[in-house]
Motif scaffolding. Structure first.
Motif, PDB file in Angstrom:
ATOM      1  N   GLU A 280       0.838  -1.189   0.000  1.00 41.58           N
ATOM      2  CA  GLU A 280       0.000   0.000   0.000  1.00 41.58           C
ATOM      3  C   GLU A 280       0.877   1.245   0.000  1.00 41.58           C
ATOM      4  OE1 GLU A 280      -2.784   0.108   3.187  1.00 41.58           O
ATOM      5  OE2 GLU A 280      -3.875  -1.698   2.537  1.00 41.58           O
ATOM      6  N   GLU A 281       0.605   2.144  -0.925  1.00 43.56           N
ATOM      7  CA  GLU A 281       1.276   3.432  -0.907  1.00 43.56           C
ATOM      8  C   GLU A 281       0.752   4.263   0.261  1.00 43.56           C
ATOM      9  OE1 GLU A 281       3.696   4.336  -2.734  1.00 43.56           O
ATOM     10  OE2 GLU A 281       3.648   3.070  -4.532  1.00 43.56           O
ATOM     11  N   THR A 285       5.522  12.308   2.750  1.00 45.90           N
ATOM     12  CA  THR A 285       5.825  13.240   3.834  1.00 45.90           C
ATOM     13  C   THR A 285       7.242  13.755   3.667  1.00 45.90           C
ATOM     14  OG1 THR A 285       6.555  11.426   5.254  1.00 45.90           O
ATOM     15  CG2 THR A 285       4.263  12.141   5.482  1.00 45.90           C
ATOM     16  N   GLY A 286       7.397  15.079   3.761  1.00 38.85           N
ATOM     17  CA  GLY A 286       8.720  15.652   3.609  1.00 38.85           C
ATOM     18  C   GLY A 286       9.307  15.306   2.254  1.00 38.85           C
ATOM     19  N   ASP A 287      10.563  14.958   2.279  1.00 37.87           N
ATOM     20  CA  ASP A 287      11.287  14.661   1.044  1.00 37.87           C
ATOM     21  C   ASP A 287      11.497  13.162   0.907  1.00 37.87           C
ATOM     22  OD1 ASP A 287      12.619  15.166  -1.314  1.00 37.87           O
ATOM     23  OD2 ASP A 287      14.566  15.458  -0.334  1.00 37.87           O
ATOM     24  N   ARG A 288      10.432  12.393   1.113  1.00 38.26           N
ATOM     25  CA  ARG A 288      10.557  10.940   1.013  1.00 38.26           C
ATOM     26  C   ARG A 288       9.263  10.317   0.537  1.00 38.26           C
ATOM     27  NH1 ARG A 288      10.504  10.942   7.090  1.00 38.26           N
ATOM     28  NH2 ARG A 288       8.459  10.118   7.718  1.00 38.26           N
ATOM     29  N   GLU A 289       9.399   9.127  -0.027  1.00 29.31           N
ATOM     30  CA  GLU A 289       8.268   8.310  -0.451  1.00 29.31           C
ATOM     31  C   GLU A 289       7.999   7.261   0.631  1.00 29.31           C
ATOM     32  OE1 GLU A 289       6.501   8.801  -3.104  1.00 29.31           O
ATOM     33  OE2 GLU A 289       7.760  10.358  -4.026  1.00 29.31           O
ATOM     34  N   ASN A 290       6.722   7.001   0.899  1.00 37.50           N
ATOM     35  CA  ASN A 290       6.348   6.076   1.965  1.00 37.50           C
ATOM     36  C   ASN A 290       5.394   4.997   1.448  1.00 37.50           C
ATOM     37  OD1 ASN A 290       7.648   7.733   4.018  1.00 37.50           O
ATOM     38  ND2 ASN A 290       5.931   9.145   3.734  1.00 37.50           N
ATOM     39  N   GLY A 291       5.490   3.850   2.042  1.00 39.16           N
ATOM     40  CA  GLY A 291       4.582   2.754   1.727  1.00 39.16           C
ATOM     41  C   GLY A 291       4.770   1.636   2.732  1.00 39.16           C
ATOM     42  N   THR A 292       3.944   0.616   2.641  1.00 39.60           N
ATOM     43  CA  THR A 292       4.059  -0.484   3.596  1.00 39.60           C
ATOM     44  C   THR A 292       3.527  -1.770   2.994  1.00 39.60           C
ATOM     45  OG1 THR A 292       3.545  -1.179   5.867  1.00 39.60           O
ATOM     46  CG2 THR A 292       1.790  -0.064   4.652  1.00 39.60           C
ATOM     47  N   TYR A 293       4.147  -2.880   3.366  1.00 37.50           N
ATOM     48  CA  TYR A 293       3.551  -4.189   3.158  1.00 37.50           C
ATOM     49  C   TYR A 293       2.693  -4.471   4.383  1.00 37.50           C
ATOM     50  CZ  TYR A 293       6.375  -5.329  -0.894  1.00 37.50           C
ATOM     51  OH  TYR A 293       6.910  -5.341  -2.149  1.00 37.50           O
ATOM     52  N   ILE A 294       1.488  -4.929   4.159  1.00 35.75           N
ATOM     53  CA  ILE A 294       0.548  -5.086   5.269  1.00 35.75           C
ATOM     54  C   ILE A 294      -0.285  -6.340   5.061  1.00 35.75           C
ATOM     55  CG2 ILE A 294      -1.195  -3.619   4.145  1.00 35.75           C
ATOM     56  CD1 ILE A 294      -1.900  -2.563   6.970  1.00 35.75           C
ATOM     57  N   THR A 295      -0.659  -6.967   6.163  1.00 41.73           N
ATOM     58  CA  THR A 295      -1.520  -8.143   6.120  1.00 41.73           C
ATOM     59  C   THR A 295      -2.352  -8.172   7.382  1.00 41.73           C
ATOM     60  OG1 THR A 295      -1.583 -10.566   5.886  1.00 41.73           O
ATOM     61  CG2 THR A 295       0.190  -9.659   7.208  1.00 41.73           C
ATOM     62  N   GLU A 296      -3.504  -8.802   7.325  1.00 42.75           N
ATOM     63  CA  GLU A 296      -4.320  -9.042   8.517  1.00 42.75           C
ATOM     64  C   GLU A 296      -4.771 -10.495   8.457  1.00 42.75           C
ATOM     65  OE1 GLU A 296      -8.009  -7.196  11.185  1.00 42.75           O
ATOM     66  OE2 GLU A 296      -7.363  -6.198   9.324  1.00 42.75           O
TER      67      GLU A 296
END
Length: 317
Positions: A280-281, A285-296
């Motif tokens: 998920e993107e 924030t600031g000068d960076r790209e963020n995202g995460t691998y996630i599961t439930e």
């Protein structure tokens, strides 16, 4: 299946089925054994996942009938409902614009490499939860937590309080017999997960009943040791990093722990629609790209009586 060394960073919605397959093949070793090998069961439709358990003991007496007697019908045995909570597990990635722009020495894409590492971390976190998760009800302010394998076993539990008990061949056979006494022959536990010190102890058993099997028989990178028990089942011995060793000053029975289980009675259930591992993107924030691998997901244990959990073993060979 190996990881690709680069990712197409313009693709933000990877196929979840493919990603789960990749996750199962990432780091395919004993330490992440259960994520790689447990079956994927039906989806969980709620954060409290429920399933039915039917356990019937053997007859201990027989009431015979006289000739011509009417048939008597016993009260039907009701299936027991068991539950577990889902847990949200994440492995985030944040990469600065500068790092993303600079070519890596290996020529690989920096974001793709960080995502590869994050996926491996996600698998490690899932594995730890599968073993050690302590059930907790989630709320808006509290994270829900699944009950792991160790916490789900309530029947076949033995503790050696001193933490000075050597893991012996007799104890291993007793563990198998405890499982054999509790369930049908086809459900007897046949996989022992324990710290490496216990696997080394099994290697010293003074019999010809221990041997190795090729890694190709499981999602493993090396051969595993097996033991032909007195009761019948061939027991696979796994050295697992997440089966705990409790220090003498820690909480609980000191020493190494060992759990004997039947893999076919365990499954992973992912929350419907969005629970399987996926990328998920997140907002920039600031000068960076963020995202995460996630599961439930949660753990399903169809018969905890088949498993045996012991603690208090010596931590030296």
């Amino acid at each position: 299946m190996a990881f690709k060394s680069t990712y197409n960073t313009s693709v933000t919605n990877e196929m979840r089925e493919s990603l789960l397959d990749i996750l199962r093949d990432a780091s395919p070793n004993e330490s992440n054994y259960f994520v790689s090998n447990l079956a994927k069961g039906p989806n969980a439709t709620q954060t409290l996942h429920e399933w039915n358990i039917y356990h019937e003991g053997r007859a201990t007496a027989v009431a015979v009938s006289v000739q011509g007697a009417d048939t008597t019908y016993p009260e039907p045995q009701i299936e027991v409902r068991s539950t577990n909570f889902t847990a949200i597990v994440e492995s985030p990635v944040a990469i600065s614009r500068t790092k993303a722009s600079i070519a890596m020495v290996t020529g690989e894409d920096a974001l793709g490499k960080d995502k590869e590492r994050a996926l491996r971390r996600l698998k490690s976190k899932m594995e730890y939860a599968i073993i050690n998760g302590a059930a907790a009800v989630g709320s808006s302010a509290t994270a829900g937590q699944l009950c792991g394998i160790l916490g789900s076993i309530t029947s076949g539990v033995s503790n050696y309080p001193s933490g000075l008990q050597s893991f012996t061949e007799a104890i291993l056979n007793d563990m198998v017999q405890t499982s054999w006494n509790a369930v049908g022959a086809s459900y007897v536990a046949s996989t022992l997960a324990a710290p490496v010190v216990i696997k080394r102890r099994v290697a010293t058993f003074g019999t010809n009943l221990t041997r190795t099997i090729p890694a190709s028989e499981k999602r493993l990178t090396q051969e595993v040791r097996v033991y032909d028990s007195d009761v019948g089942p061939t027991v696979t011995i796994l050295a697992h990093k997440d089966v705990p060793i409790v220090a003498s000053a820690g909480t609980g029975t000191p020493g190494a722990k060992a759990v004997l289980l039947n893999e076919s009675l365990l499954e992973l259930a992912f929350l419907v629609k969005s629970g399987e591992p996926h990328w998920e993107e997140r907002a920039k924030t600031g000068d960076r790209e963020n995202g995460t691998y996630i599961t439930e997901f949660t753990l399903v244990n169809f018969d905890e009586q088949a498993a045996v959990y012991c603690s208090g073993f010596l931590t030296t060979t």
